[in-house]
Design a protein around this motif. Structure first.
Motif, PDB file in Angstrom:
ATOM      1  N   ASP A  12       0.814  -1.215   0.000  1.00 24.49           N
ATOM      2  CA  ASP A  12       0.000   0.000   0.000  1.00 24.49           C
ATOM      3  C   ASP A  12       0.850   1.268   0.000  1.00 24.49           C
ATOM      4  N   ASP A  13       2.106   1.151   0.282  1.00 22.58           N
ATOM      5  CA  ASP A  13       2.995   2.306   0.399  1.00 22.58           C
ATOM      6  C   ASP A  13       3.049   3.101  -0.911  1.00 22.58           C
ATOM      7  N   PRO A  14       2.839   4.417  -0.845  1.00 22.64           N
ATOM      8  CA  PRO A  14       2.867   5.233  -2.069  1.00 22.64           C
ATOM      9  C   PRO A  14       4.236   5.271  -2.747  1.00 22.64           C
ATOM     10  N   ASN A  15       5.290   4.877  -2.045  1.00 23.07           N
ATOM     11  CA  ASN A  15       6.626   4.851  -2.643  1.00 23.07           C
ATOM     12  C   ASN A  15       6.866   3.614  -3.503  1.00 23.07           C
ATOM     13  N   PHE A  16       5.961   2.630  -3.422  1.00 24.44           N
ATOM     14  CA  PHE A  16       6.149   1.415  -4.216  1.00 24.44           C
ATOM     15  C   PHE A  16       5.896   1.721  -5.687  1.00 24.44           C
ATOM     16  N   ASP A  17       6.838   1.336  -6.521  1.00 24.31           N
ATOM     17  CA  ASP A  17       6.779   1.568  -7.965  1.00 24.31           C
ATOM     18  C   ASP A  17       7.119   0.243  -8.650  1.00 24.31           C
ATOM     19  N   TYR A  20      10.492  -4.183 -10.510  1.00 28.08           N
ATOM     20  CA  TYR A  20      10.766  -5.209 -11.506  1.00 28.08           C
ATOM     21  C   TYR A  20      12.168  -5.044 -12.101  1.00 28.08           C
ATOM     22  N   LYS A  21      12.498  -3.815 -12.520  1.00 22.22           N
ATOM     23  CA  LYS A  21      13.785  -3.561 -13.171  1.00 22.22           C
ATOM     24  C   LYS A  21      14.959  -3.819 -12.236  1.00 22.22           C
ATOM     25  N   GLU A  22      14.853  -3.342 -11.005  1.00 23.63           N
ATOM     26  CA  GLU A  22      15.965  -3.521 -10.071  1.00 23.63           C
ATOM     27  C   GLU A  22      16.180  -4.994  -9.717  1.00 23.63           C
ATOM     28  N   LEU A  23      15.110  -5.756  -9.591  1.00 24.41           N
ATOM     29  CA  LEU A  23      15.275  -7.193  -9.358  1.00 24.41           C
ATOM     30  C   LEU A  23      15.852  -7.865 -10.598  1.00 24.41           C
ATOM     31  N   SER A  24      15.352  -7.475 -11.769  1.00 25.50           N
ATOM     32  CA  SER A  24      15.851  -8.040 -13.033  1.00 25.50           C
ATOM     33  C   SER A  24      17.338  -7.735 -13.219  1.00 25.50           C
ATOM     34  N   ASP A  25      17.751  -6.526 -12.866  1.00 25.36           N
ATOM     35  CA  ASP A  25      19.169  -6.147 -12.965  1.00 25.36           C
ATOM     36  C   ASP A  25      20.064  -7.033 -12.098  1.00 25.36           C
ATOM     37  N   ASP A  58      -3.879  -4.845  -8.100  1.00 27.89           N
ATOM     38  CA  ASP A  58      -2.494  -4.707  -8.538  1.00 27.89           C
ATOM     39  C   ASP A  58      -1.658  -5.729  -7.787  1.00 27.89           C
ATOM     40  N   CYS A  59      -0.947  -6.556  -8.541  1.00 27.25           N
ATOM     41  CA  CYS A  59      -0.190  -7.624  -7.908  1.00 27.25           C
ATOM     42  C   CYS A  59       0.986  -8.048  -8.777  1.00 27.25           C
ATOM     43  N   PHE A  60       1.854  -8.849  -8.190  1.00 27.25           N
ATOM     44  CA  PHE A  60       2.964  -9.455  -8.919  1.00 27.25           C
ATOM     45  C   PHE A  60       3.030 -10.919  -8.542  1.00 27.25           C
ATOM     46  N   ARG A  61       3.747 -11.696  -9.374  1.00 28.46           N
ATOM     47  CA  ARG A  61       3.806 -13.136  -9.147  1.00 28.46           C
ATOM     48  C   ARG A  61       5.254 -13.603  -9.065  1.00 28.46           C
ATOM     49  N   LEU A  62       5.468 -14.621  -8.252  1.00 31.27           N
ATOM     50  CA  LEU A  62       6.762 -15.277  -8.135  1.00 31.27           C
ATOM     51  C   LEU A  62       6.607 -16.720  -8.579  1.00 31.27           C
ATOM     52  N   GLY A  63       7.464 -17.132  -9.486  1.00 29.75           N
ATOM     53  CA  GLY A  63       7.464 -18.516  -9.927  1.00 29.75           C
ATOM     54  C   GLY A  63       8.388 -19.345  -9.059  1.00 29.75           C
ATOM     55  N   LEU A 105      16.415 -11.254   0.141  1.00 31.42           N
ATOM     56  CA  LEU A 105      17.344 -10.162   0.447  1.00 31.42           C
ATOM     57  C   LEU A 105      17.233  -9.060  -0.598  1.00 31.42           C
ATOM     58  N   ALA A 106      17.183  -9.430  -1.875  1.00 31.27           N
ATOM     59  CA  ALA A 106      17.074  -8.444  -2.948  1.00 31.27           C
ATOM     60  C   ALA A 106      15.756  -7.669  -2.852  1.00 31.27           C
ATOM     61  N   VAL A 107      14.653  -8.355  -2.592  1.00 25.92           N
ATOM     62  CA  VAL A 107      13.364  -7.686  -2.435  1.00 25.92           C
ATOM     63  C   VAL A 107      13.449  -6.662  -1.311  1.00 25.92           C
ATOM     64  N   LYS A 108      14.009  -7.065  -0.192  1.00 28.24           N
ATOM     65  CA  LYS A 108      14.132  -6.162   0.952  1.00 28.24           C
ATOM     66  C   LYS A 108      14.996  -4.950   0.604  1.00 28.24           C
ATOM     67  N   GLU A 109      16.114  -5.174  -0.071  1.00 26.11           N
ATOM     68  CA  GLU A 109      17.008  -4.067  -0.441  1.00 26.11           C
ATOM     69  C   GLU A 109      16.342  -3.117  -1.430  1.00 26.11           C
ATOM     70  N   VAL A 110      15.647  -3.660  -2.415  1.00 27.04           N
ATOM     71  CA  VAL A 110      14.989  -2.819  -3.423  1.00 27.04           C
ATOM     72  C   VAL A 110      13.867  -2.006  -2.773  1.00 27.04           C
ATOM     73  N   LEU A 111      13.061  -2.642  -1.948  1.00 30.48           N
ATOM     74  CA  LEU A 111      11.994  -1.911  -1.263  1.00 30.48           C
ATOM     75  C   LEU A 111      12.565  -0.812  -0.383  1.00 30.48           C
ATOM     76  N   SER A 112      13.618  -1.119   0.358  1.00 29.43           N
ATOM     77  CA  SER A 112      14.255  -0.114   1.217  1.00 29.43           C
ATOM     78  C   SER A 112      14.797   1.039   0.381  1.00 29.43           C
ATOM     79  N   GLY A 113      15.393   0.715  -0.769  1.00 33.09           N
ATOM     80  CA  GLY A 113      15.917   1.738  -1.658  1.00 33.09           C
ATOM     81  C   GLY A 113      14.835   2.659  -2.210  1.00 33.09           C
ATOM     82  N   MET A 114      13.624   2.143  -2.341  1.00 33.39           N
ATOM     83  CA  MET A 114      12.493   2.943  -2.805  1.00 33.39           C
ATOM     84  C   MET A 114      11.879   3.761  -1.678  1.00 33.39           C
ATOM     85  N   GLY A 115      12.256   3.453  -0.451  1.00 36.90           N
ATOM     86  CA  GLY A 115      11.646   4.133   0.688  1.00 36.90           C
ATOM     87  C   GLY A 115      10.335   3.519   1.127  1.00 36.90           C
ATOM     88  N   VAL A 116      10.111   2.259   0.760  1.00 38.67           N
ATOM     89  CA  VAL A 116       8.898   1.551   1.178  1.00 38.67           C
ATOM     90  C   VAL A 116       9.085   1.080   2.616  1.00 38.67           C
TER      91      VAL A 116
END
Length: 101
Positions: free
Chosen positions: A24-29, A34-39, A53-58, A73-84
Motif C-alpha cells: 500500500d505504500d505510495p513509494n512502491f513503484d 521489476y527492473k531492479e530485481l531483473s538487474d 495490482d499484484c505481482f507473481r513469483l514462480g 534479500l534483494a526484495v528487501k534491499e529494493v523496497l528499502s531503496g524505494m523508501g517503502v
C-alpha cells in the motif's frame, strides 16, 4: 518478515506461482521494483488479475534455499531503496474477492 501475504489462501493456492498484492505504500513503484530485481538476475512477473495490482513469483525448476534467500534479500534491499516502509501493509478488499488475511 516483510509483511507480504499471498493473494490466495492456502486451500486455493497452487505450488508453481504465488501471487502477492502490491504494498500500500505510495513509494512502491512496480516498474522500478521489476527492473531492479531483473538487474540482479531475478525475474518476477506482473500480475494477471483484473481486480487488484499484484505481482507473481514462480517457484518451479531447480531452486535451492540459497536462491530463495537471495530473492528475499534483494526484495528487501529494493523496497528499502524505494523508501517503502517494512513490514509492508496490503489492504484486504472483500468487495474485490481478495483472499488474503
Amino acid at each position: 518478515a516483510m509483511g507480504f501475504h499471498p493473494y490466495l489462501d492456502d486451500q486455493a493456492q497452487g505450488c508453481i506461482i504465488t501471487t502477492f498484492l502490491y504494498p500500500d505504500d505510495p513509494n512502491f513503484d512496480f516498474p522500478r521494483f521489476y527492473k531492479e530485481l531483473s538487474d540482479r538476475g531475478l525475474v518476477i512477473y506482473p500480475g494477471k488479475l483484473t481486480k487488484a495490482d499484484c505481482f507473481r513469483l514462480g517457484t518451479i525448476g531447480r531452486l535451492f534455499p540459497a536462491d530463495v534467500q537471495a530473492l528475499l534479500l534483494a526484495v528487501k534491499e529494493v523496497l528499502s531503496g524505494m523508501g517503502v516502509s517494512l513490514p509492508v501493509t496490503q489492504q484486504k478488499t472483500e468487495s474485490e474477492g481478495i483472499l488474503t488475511g
